[in-house]
Every structure is written in C-alpha cells, then in structure tokens.
Write a protein that holds these residues in place. Structure first.
Motif, PDB file in Angstrom:
ATOM      1  N   SER A 121      27.789  -0.485 -32.871  1.00  0.00           N
ATOM      2  CA  SER A 121      27.020   0.638 -32.324  1.00  0.00           C
ATOM      3  C   SER A 121      26.189   0.195 -31.128  1.00  0.00           C
ATOM      4  O   SER A 121      26.023   0.946 -30.162  1.00  0.00           O
ATOM      5  CB  SER A 121      26.074   1.229 -33.372  1.00  0.00           C
ATOM      6  N   ARG A 122      25.672  -1.037 -31.217  1.00  0.00           N
ATOM      7  CA  ARG A 122      24.829  -1.543 -30.125  1.00  0.00           C
ATOM      8  C   ARG A 122      25.663  -1.683 -28.838  1.00  0.00           C
ATOM      9  O   ARG A 122      25.239  -1.263 -27.761  1.00  0.00           O
ATOM     10  CB  ARG A 122      24.243  -2.912 -30.528  1.00  0.00           C
ATOM     11  N   VAL A 123      26.866  -2.239 -28.998  1.00  0.00           N
ATOM     12  CA  VAL A 123      27.748  -2.414 -27.834  1.00  0.00           C
ATOM     13  C   VAL A 123      28.111  -1.038 -27.255  1.00  0.00           C
ATOM     14  O   VAL A 123      28.100  -0.829 -26.036  1.00  0.00           O
ATOM     15  CB  VAL A 123      29.023  -3.205 -28.242  1.00  0.00           C
ATOM     16  N   HIS A 124      28.397  -0.104 -28.151  1.00  0.00           N
ATOM     17  CA  HIS A 124      28.741   1.258 -27.723  1.00  0.00           C
ATOM     18  C   HIS A 124      27.575   1.872 -26.935  1.00  0.00           C
ATOM     19  O   HIS A 124      27.765   2.425 -25.843  1.00  0.00           O
ATOM     20  CB  HIS A 124      29.064   2.104 -28.956  1.00  0.00           C
ATOM     21  N   PHE A 125      26.391   1.750 -27.491  1.00  0.00           N
ATOM     22  CA  PHE A 125      25.197   2.345 -26.869  1.00  0.00           C
ATOM     23  C   PHE A 125      24.920   1.688 -25.512  1.00  0.00           C
ATOM     24  O   PHE A 125      24.623   2.373 -24.532  1.00  0.00           O
ATOM     25  CB  PHE A 125      24.003   2.196 -27.814  1.00  0.00           C
ATOM     26  N   ASP A 126      25.058   0.343 -25.469  1.00  0.00           N
ATOM     27  CA  ASP A 126      24.845  -0.359 -24.192  1.00  0.00           C
ATOM     28  C   ASP A 126      25.868   0.110 -23.159  1.00  0.00           C
ATOM     29  O   ASP A 126      25.555   0.285 -21.982  1.00  0.00           O
ATOM     30  CB  ASP A 126      24.967  -1.881 -24.386  1.00  0.00           C
ATOM     31  N   GLY A 127      27.104   0.313 -23.631  1.00  0.00           N
ATOM     32  CA  GLY A 127      28.168   0.779 -22.732  1.00  0.00           C
ATOM     33  C   GLY A 127      27.834   2.142 -22.149  1.00  0.00           C
ATOM     34  O   GLY A 127      28.049   2.402 -20.960  1.00  0.00           O
ATOM     35  N   LEU A 128      27.283   3.007 -22.987  1.00  0.00           N
ATOM     36  CA  LEU A 128      26.901   4.344 -22.516  1.00  0.00           C
ATOM     37  C   LEU A 128      25.772   4.244 -21.488  1.00  0.00           C
ATOM     38  O   LEU A 128      25.834   4.843 -20.408  1.00  0.00           O
ATOM     39  CB  LEU A 128      26.477   5.213 -23.709  1.00  0.00           C
ATOM     40  N   LYS A 129      24.761   3.443 -21.829  1.00  0.00           N
ATOM     41  CA  LYS A 129      23.608   3.331 -20.919  1.00  0.00           C
ATOM     42  C   LYS A 129      24.038   2.760 -19.562  1.00  0.00           C
ATOM     43  O   LYS A 129      23.587   3.227 -18.511  1.00  0.00           O
ATOM     44  CB  LYS A 129      22.519   2.470 -21.560  1.00  0.00           C
ATOM     45  N   ALA A 130      24.944   1.752 -19.617  1.00  0.00           N
ATOM     46  CA  ALA A 130      25.417   1.140 -18.361  1.00  0.00           C
ATOM     47  C   ALA A 130      26.110   2.190 -17.491  1.00  0.00           C
ATOM     48  O   ALA A 130      25.935   2.228 -16.269  1.00  0.00           O
ATOM     49  CB  ALA A 130      26.377  -0.007 -18.664  1.00  0.00           C
ATOM     50  N   ARG A 131      26.884   3.056 -18.124  1.00  0.00           N
ATOM     51  CA  ARG A 131      27.606   4.081 -17.347  1.00  0.00           C
ATOM     52  C   ARG A 131      26.634   5.119 -16.775  1.00  0.00           C
ATOM     53  O   ARG A 131      26.806   5.600 -15.657  1.00  0.00           O
ATOM     54  CB  ARG A 131      28.660   4.761 -18.228  1.00  0.00           C
ATOM     55  N   LEU A 132      25.637   5.474 -17.552  1.00  0.00           N
ATOM     56  CA  LEU A 132      24.659   6.451 -17.037  1.00  0.00           C
ATOM     57  C   LEU A 132      23.875   5.837 -15.883  1.00  0.00           C
ATOM     58  O   LEU A 132      23.600   6.509 -14.879  1.00  0.00           O
ATOM     59  CB  LEU A 132      23.718   6.907 -18.155  1.00  0.00           C
ATOM     60  N   ASP A 133      23.548   4.535 -16.025  1.00  0.00           N
ATOM     61  CA  ASP A 133      22.852   3.854 -14.924  1.00  0.00           C
ATOM     62  C   ASP A 133      23.718   3.876 -13.670  1.00  0.00           C
ATOM     63  O   ASP A 133      23.254   4.173 -12.574  1.00  0.00           O
ATOM     64  CB  ASP A 133      22.527   2.402 -15.312  1.00  0.00           C
ATOM     65  N   ALA A 134      25.013   3.559 -13.870  1.00  0.00           N
ATOM     66  CA  ALA A 134      25.933   3.516 -12.720  1.00  0.00           C
ATOM     67  C   ALA A 134      26.044   4.896 -12.061  1.00  0.00           C
ATOM     68  O   ALA A 134      26.158   5.006 -10.846  1.00  0.00           O
ATOM     69  CB  ALA A 134      27.312   3.038 -13.167  1.00  0.00           C
ATOM     70  N   ALA A 135      25.993   5.932 -12.881  1.00  0.00           N
ATOM     71  CA  ALA A 135      26.122   7.294 -12.336  1.00  0.00           C
ATOM     72  C   ALA A 135      24.789   7.820 -11.806  1.00  0.00           C
ATOM     73  O   ALA A 135      24.724   8.932 -11.272  1.00  0.00           O
ATOM     74  CB  ALA A 135      26.655   8.231 -13.423  1.00  0.00           C
ATOM     75  N   GLY A 136      23.732   7.039 -12.001  1.00  0.00           N
ATOM     76  CA  GLY A 136      22.412   7.450 -11.497  1.00  0.00           C
ATOM     77  C   GLY A 136      21.797   8.588 -12.296  1.00  0.00           C
ATOM     78  O   GLY A 136      21.053   9.408 -11.753  1.00  0.00           O
ATOM     79  N   ILE A 137      22.113   8.647 -13.588  1.00  0.00           N
ATOM     80  CA  ILE A 137      21.558   9.722 -14.415  1.00  0.00           C
ATOM     81  C   ILE A 137      20.376   9.180 -15.230  1.00  0.00           C
ATOM     82  O   ILE A 137      20.540   8.295 -16.069  1.00  0.00           O
ATOM     83  CB  ILE A 137      22.640  10.293 -15.370  1.00  0.00           C
TER      84      ILE A 137
END
Ligand code: HAM
Length: 429
Positions: free
Chosen positions: A234-250
């Motif tokens: 779950s931690r890896v999944h959550f980090d993956g989501l946060k990284a993508r939102l950061d990349a998208a500037g959200i």
C-alpha cells in the motif's frame, strides 16, 4: 379543503431556469469523459436491498439509517439506490464485463436516494456522476481519475475553490491490524469518548476517526496512526500516486483521518472539498475497492472510482459566478407571423430553416396575436432577432429581420438568402 400536493422533502424539481446549467455541466463532463475513453453504463434505480447491504456494509450510516427500502408486490425487499458503485459492480459481474482481466472504464449518471436530514447541498434525492474502473491495480489509474477531475475543475472555472484530500487505508490485512490497535487504544479511553463513537467502536471502529465530537477528537490526537500500519504494497502504491500527482502539478493534502463512509474501500481514498458551500463541502469523492468484486461473488478484480455530487457542483458554479453567459439564451430567433396566410408560410419557412441551418434555435409564435403581443413574446423568449412575416413580406417573399438586443435597424431579407444570413449572424455568433 384538500391539501396542496407537494414534492417529498429533500427531493427537488429542477425547473426550466435551472436545466440549462445542468445540461451544460452534464455535457461538459460527458465530453471530457469521451476524451479519456470512458464509456457510459446505465443501471436501474432500484435493486435488491441485499446488494447494498453486502457492498456498502451493514454497519454504515447509509445502510443503517438512510436507505429507502420497501417490499414490492412479490414480497422482495428492494431499495432505491443510495449510490452507484454497488449496482455498477453488480452489472459488470452479471454481464461478464470484467471476465478474463478485461479492463473496463465506465461512467454513469443519475439520481441517488438517501434519507438524510435535508439542508443546503444535502438532499434525499440527489444526482451523481460516477466513474468506475475495473482490472487495473496500479497507482497510474488512481492518478488518471484525479487528473481528469482536475481538468474538469479547470474547464468549469472552479479549480481554485477545491482542495484534494488524500489518504491510504491500506490492504484489508493492514487495516485489520490497525483496527485492533485503535480498538485497544480507544477501549482504554472509553470514558472520554462520546456515545456514538463508543457504539462505532464495537461495530465499525475506523469510523470513530470521522467523528465531529471535539472531546473524542482530542483523544484521537494520541491514537495510533493508520499510516504507521500501512503494509509495503500500500505504501508503494500511495507513493506512486503522490509522485504522479506531483508530476502533473496537482496539489493535495494528506488527511490521515479520511476514512470515507462506505466500507468497501482499500488503499487510496480521496475527496475534493470546498469551503465555499458551508457544511456540505465534499463535491467529489471515491477511492479504490480491490476486494469488492470478490466480496460480491466475482473473481478477485481490482476496482477504483469516484462520484461527484451534481447539486453541490452546480451550487459551486453559481456561488463562484462561473455560469457561462451563453447558456442563459435558449432561443436565437423568434418568428412572428401576422394573418392566416403568413402563418402558413411561416410554418414551412421555419421547417426549411431548421433543415438548412443546423443548430439554429428557432421559436415560432403560437397563438397568433397583435404586433405588440408577438413582439413582447419574442423579447421574453430571449431571442437575439425576430423574423417578421406579414402580408406585405409574403407578397415580396421576404422577411423582416429585426434585432431585439443592442444596435441595428430592421431590414428585409429574401427567403432564399435567409438561411445563409442566419448561419453567419446567429449560429456562429
Ligand atoms: P459518497 O461520498 O457517498 O460516495 O458520495 C459521493 C458524492 O455524492 C459526495 O461527495 C457528494 O458530493 C454527493 N452526495 C452524497 N450524498 C449527498 C446528498 N445527500 N445530497 C447531495 N449530494 C450528495 C459514493 O457514493 C461512492 N459510490 C463513490 C465511489 C464511486 N467510490 C468509488 N466509486
């Protein structure tokens, strides 16, 4: 004296003044979802009660006290759907749409029913647009759902008024371990927490985190944190989501207390909230539900989705004055005809214009009337122009073209040139 008939409390008519905004909103969302490759599904409004009990959870506010449940003539217990996910999963399973690992990206729209206490932004019949994705288990699809809502907020002009709150609930094993720790902690502080939380502690302890009760909230400050119990997956999944939102500037805020009111979630949960609507500030909410399909009798199938509340988003558009001006005008041209012959000619002329000018919104005067009364109706319709057809015009095969708003003189236009004229000055304008 007979009592005046009224709509049921918390169930609203959407009147003609309001429908243009609804249609604008629904059309904007539908267009956006087409652009992301989501396909619409339509489920019935009524389902067997058991469906909601098994999916939403027996010990949730919705199932315990908010469902419109009744027996039909066969003695079956039926319920007006309180949300769309359960029915969507049922339909997907029933029609084998998720079999063989098929990816499904679906959306639906329509009324939902919950017997809540009505107030601004909270109704007993309300409308949602929901999305559900099956057979994708990575954070990339969680991110896509959020990215597309972000795009929607931009399109609607409300981006600055909404905040994304995120949390991860972990896998059901991780949540089980956390639940035990939380129960142990709260049991040791039982005399300091409110009655409702004491009850939830026995039935659905994670919902205690949701409490609005200040004393219980104070106790929770020192309670074990769900984040500390997250499993690696779950931690890896959550980090993956946060990284993508950061990349998208959200931008987003991690809210460790976000647990959601429905039991089927695992891993990602999120809510878009606004402070512009008072107490009912969540305009869109959802998350991942990897165990739900299996729990409902299917093969293990990851799922993720969300639903937005249309009434709340409409209220937000109005509050922020983001209602496009163009949607208030529903008629482009109003045709006035004087006398029986002109009326007959008007009818055929109007039909010809409808053939020749796609998109033209043409209202033909009905009920005859004097010059004065027809112009009054033309003006009231909101049309930009009036077309005038009387005996003189008929004889010359022309219409009087009269601007109703702003500048411009009335001029005669030949019937043969009218379609071209309307296409340039009305439809494109
Ligand atoms: P929900 O949080 O219960 O989630 O509802 C989603 C949204 O519907 C809320 O954020 C709110 O905007 C709107 N809403 C809920 N209740 C009312 C009400 N009484 N009056 C007006 N608006 C309301 C679900 O329903 C899940 N099925 C979402 C989901 C889809 N999760 C995964 N997939």
């Amino acid at each position: 004296m007979s009592k005046t008939l009224q709509a049921i409390r918390g169930m609203n008519d959407i009147l003609p003044e309001q429908t243009p905004l609804w249609r604008y909103f629904e059309g904007t969302v539908a267009g956006l979802l087409d652009g992301y490759g989501y396909r619409q599904i339509r489920m019935p409004i009524v389902e067997f009660t058991d469906l909601f009990k098994r999916s939403i959870g027996e010990v949730t506010d919705i199932v315990e006290k908010e469902m419109y449940t009744f027996e039909d003539r066969n003695g079956d217990s039926l319920t007006l759907r309180p949300e769309g996910t359960a029915a969507c999963v049922r339909a997907v399973l029933e029609h084998g749409l998720s079999g063989g690992g098929q990816v499904q990206k679906l959306w639906y729209m329509g009324p939902m029913f919950r017997h809540e206490r009505p107030q601004k932004g909270r109704y007993r019949q309300f409308h949602q647009i929901g999305l559900e994705v099956f057979n994708l288990d990575g954070p990339d699809i969680d991110a896509e759902l959020i990215v597309l809502t972000w795009r929607l907020w931009k399109l609607l002009g409300i981006r600055d008024a909404v905040t994304l709150e995120l949390n991860s609930l972990g896998t059901s094993e991780a949540r089980g371990r956390y639940r035990e720790a939380l129960v142990e902690f709260l049991t040791a502080h039982l005399d300091q927490i409110d009655e409702d939380s004491q009850r939830r502690l026995k039935t659905n302890p994670l919902r205690v985190l949701d409490t609005k009760h200040p004393e219980t909230q104070a106790v929770l400050v020192n309670a074990p944190k769900l984040a500390d119990y997250l499993d690696d997956e779950s931690r890896v999944h959550f980090d993956g989501l946060k990284a993508r939102l950061d990349a998208a500037g959200i931008p987003y805020v991690i809210n460790p207390k976000l647990v959601r009111g429905l039991d089927y979630y695992s891993k990602t949960v999120f809510e878009w909230v606004t402070d512009k609507l008072g107490a009912q500030g969540t305009v869109c909410a959802g998350g991942r539900y990897d165990g739900l399909v299996e729990q409902m009798g299917g093969k293990p199938t990851p799922g993720v989705g969300f639903a937005m509340g249309i009434e709340r988003l409409i209220l937000l558009l109005e509050t922020l004055e983001q209602v496009p001006e163009s949607i208030s005008r529903q008629v482009d041209v109003y045709l006035c005809a004087f006398g029986e012959q002109a009326e007959l000619a008007g009818l055929t002329l109007a039909e010809r214009l409808r053939d020749e000018v796609p998109g033209l919104r043409l209202m033909v005067n009905a009920g005859a009337g004097s010059f004065k009364s027809q112009f009054k109706k033309a003006d009231k319709s909101g049309a930009l122009h009036a077309l005038i057809l009387g005996d003189d015009e008929l004889a010359q095969q022309v219409v009087g073209f009269k601007p109703l708003r702003g500048q411009g003189e009335q001029q005669n236009i030949a019937w043969s040139a009218l379609a071209g004229h309307l296409a340039t000055c009305v439809v494109q304008g």
